[in-house]
Design a protein around this motif. Structure first.
Motif, PDB file in Angstrom:
ATOM      1  N   ARG A   1      -4.015   1.025   6.240  1.00 56.19           N
ATOM      2  CA  ARG A   1      -5.405   1.065   5.789  1.00 56.19           C
ATOM      3  C   ARG A   1      -5.447   0.942   4.275  1.00 56.19           C
ATOM      4  NH1 ARG A   1      -4.682   6.454   8.152  1.00 56.19           N
ATOM      5  NH2 ARG A   1      -4.016   7.882   6.525  1.00 56.19           N
ATOM      6  N   PHE A   2      -6.621   0.710   3.733  1.00 51.13           N
ATOM      7  CA  PHE A   2      -6.828   0.564   2.285  1.00 51.13           C
ATOM      8  C   PHE A   2      -5.773  -0.376   1.685  1.00 51.13           C
ATOM      9  CE2 PHE A   2      -8.329   5.117   3.071  1.00 51.13           C
ATOM     10  CZ  PHE A   2      -9.649   4.732   3.238  1.00 51.13           C
ATOM     11  N   GLY A   3      -5.656  -1.544   2.262  1.00 53.46           N
ATOM     12  CA  GLY A   3      -4.744  -2.553   1.724  1.00 53.46           C
ATOM     13  C   GLY A   3      -3.457  -2.699   2.503  1.00 53.46           C
ATOM     14  N   GLY A   4      -3.150  -1.758   3.378  1.00 55.77           N
ATOM     15  CA  GLY A   4      -1.926  -1.849   4.182  1.00 55.77           C
ATOM     16  C   GLY A   4      -2.080  -2.927   5.252  1.00 55.77           C
ATOM     17  N   LEU A   5      -1.026  -3.662   5.497  1.00 52.71           N
ATOM     18  CA  LEU A   5      -1.098  -4.695   6.531  1.00 52.71           C
ATOM     19  C   LEU A   5      -0.160  -4.403   7.701  1.00 52.71           C
ATOM     20  CD1 LEU A   5      -1.369  -8.206   4.844  1.00 52.71           C
ATOM     21  CD2 LEU A   5      -2.853  -7.239   6.580  1.00 52.71           C
ATOM     22  N   ASN A   6       0.942  -3.707   7.409  1.00 49.06           N
ATOM     23  CA  ASN A   6       1.952  -3.508   8.453  1.00 49.06           C
ATOM     24  C   ASN A   6       1.896  -2.106   9.012  1.00 49.06           C
ATOM     25  OD1 ASN A   6       2.832  -6.056   7.785  1.00 49.06           O
ATOM     26  ND2 ASN A   6       4.249  -5.261   6.250  1.00 49.06           N
ATOM     27  N   TYR A   7       2.003  -2.028  10.329  1.00 52.63           N
ATOM     28  CA  TYR A   7       2.086  -0.719  10.971  1.00 52.63           C
ATOM     29  C   TYR A   7       3.535  -0.236  10.933  1.00 52.63           C
ATOM     30  CZ  TYR A   7       2.271   2.954  14.386  1.00 52.63           C
ATOM     31  OH  TYR A   7       2.485   4.164  14.984  1.00 52.63           O
TER      32      TYR A   7
END
Ligand SMILES: NC(=O)c1ccc[n+]([C@@H]2O[C@H](COP(=O)([O-])OP(=O)(O)OC[C@H]3O[C@@H](n4cnc5c(N)ncnc54)[C@H](OP(=O)(O)O)[C@@H]3O)[C@@H](O)[C@H]2O)c1
Length: 344
Positions: A137-143
């Motif tokens: 979230r908030f810019g994160g793309l990878n889980y």
């Protein structure tokens, strides 16, 4: 203005929702009152806030936005005319109950604090600001899978939210910054336990971040959940005012250059240049084009706009009158294909 029902409810909301997170930081109470008065005069009946605001997040300004809205509601004596959305924080900010959780104790304290600051005895739409789970979230793309990070079980969260509804303190519930998995778990769990279903998901969605279309939008259609799109201008970038490294005075990314780093990618600049060029060709202000695209998505319940100046607010609300033709949509999709989601 265009109106539709908040999914799962009879509550009617305007297609444009007034975002308020600048109230108490970039905007004074007086300016906030002017924005709220103008928004209502244009048919907007839906306001979004959070216990967390103002933004940027600081211990000194925690709850200030809600206080300003509460003062306005009291002075205008119009609580029943406004559909009010607020949020309980997720984990991460030590100054808020030592770091937010969705346990009974935290949620009860969060809601009671918001009600007090807002000077009301109910919130129309109560949202969980971001998951307790470790999610991108908030810019994160990878889980990244981190099973050691604990979170309150969905059943327990829904039980507390259902009690809020039963007591008349909340009318509908929503989630925010959620993944498709989180969305489905809330829906499934509500059905299995005969609890209130979520009405909305408030996620970032703009021409420079269409990640929502990949997984979440299908769930909106199939499960009757509405998107409340936030940061529809990517924080102001899509107005085109930062092109060529301009740093407009008193603007978000000039004032707080480090706070919103995720919007600074080189490809974001390139994408914004292309969308601005298209808007110029169409003789539409770039902000209006960007907002009109969001307003017209069929999984959208409401577009949460933000403004620090009255001229911006007026321009943004008037995006409701812009039609996105098939031809414009094709041109937008071509740019999106070349620069997909540069500001997630
Ligand atoms: N759930 C969440 O985690 C979350 C996160 C973020 C936001 N939100 C909600 O969404 C609302 C809107 O988010 P946002 O403020 O990021 O939206 P945004 O539309 O992406 O950015 C709004 C900002 O862009 C600039 N701007 C707006 N209209 C303009 C125009 N016509 N021309 C030039 N500049 C313009 C203004 O900032 P400057 O004047 O400073 O340039 C304004 O404050 C918030 O108030 C909040 O309610 C929720």
């Amino acid at each position: 203005m265009i109106y539709s029902k908040l999914p799962q409810t009879d509550i009617e909301v305007s297609k444009i929702c007034l975002g308020t997170m600048t109230f108490g930081e970039q905007n004074t109470q007086e300016e906030a009152f002017e924005q709220m008065d103008y928004a209502v005069s244009q048919g907007i009946n839906f306001f979004d806030t959070a216990e967390l605001y103002s933004v940027p997040v600081l211990p000194e300004t925690y709850g200030d936005t809600e206080k300003i809205i509460g003062n306005w509601l009291k002075e205008r004596n119009n609580r029943e005319k406004i559909v009010l959305a607020s949020k309980a924080v997720g984990p991460g900010n030590k100054h808020i109950r030592g770091g937010g959780r969705f346990t009974r104790e935290h949620l009860e304290q969060a809601l009671d604090g918001s009600l007090k600051r807002l000077q009301t005895d109910y919130i129309d739409l109560y949202q969980l600001h971001w998951p307790e789970r470790h999610t991108p979230r908030f810019g994160g793309l990878n889980y990244e899978h981190k099973p050691e990070i604990e979170f309150t079980p969905f059943e327990e969260v829904l039980e507390v939210l259902q009690e809020f509804i039963n007591k008349g303190k909340v009318r509908a519930i929503g989630i925010s910054n959620e993944t498709p998995w989180g969305m489905m778990k809330f829906i499934e769990c509500a059905e299995n336990n005969m609890k209130q279903r979520i009405s909305t998901i408030q996620n970032p969605y703009s021409l420079i971040n269409r990640v929502f279309e990949i997984g979440n939008s299908e769930i909106c259609h199939r499960e009757n959940v509405g998107l409340l799109a936030y940061s529809p201008l990517g924080g102001g970038l899509l107005s085109g005012k930062y092109i060529d490294n301009q740093r407009p005075e008193k603007s978000r990314y000039t004032l707080f250059p480090n706070y919103f780093k995720r919007y600074q990618h080189e490809n974001t600049q390139k994408a914004v240049e292309e969308y601005t060029k298209l808007a110029n060709e169409l003789s539409i202000p770039p902000s209006k084009l960007a907002l009109a695209f969001i307003n017209t998505r069929d999984f959208l319940t409401s577009n949460i706009i933000g403004a620090t100046k009255m001229s911006q607010l007026k321009e943004n609300i008037s995006s409701i009158d812009v039609e996105i033709t098939k031809d414009i949509e094709e041109k937008i999709n071509e740019i999106h294909f070349n620069f997909p989601n540069p500001a997630p």
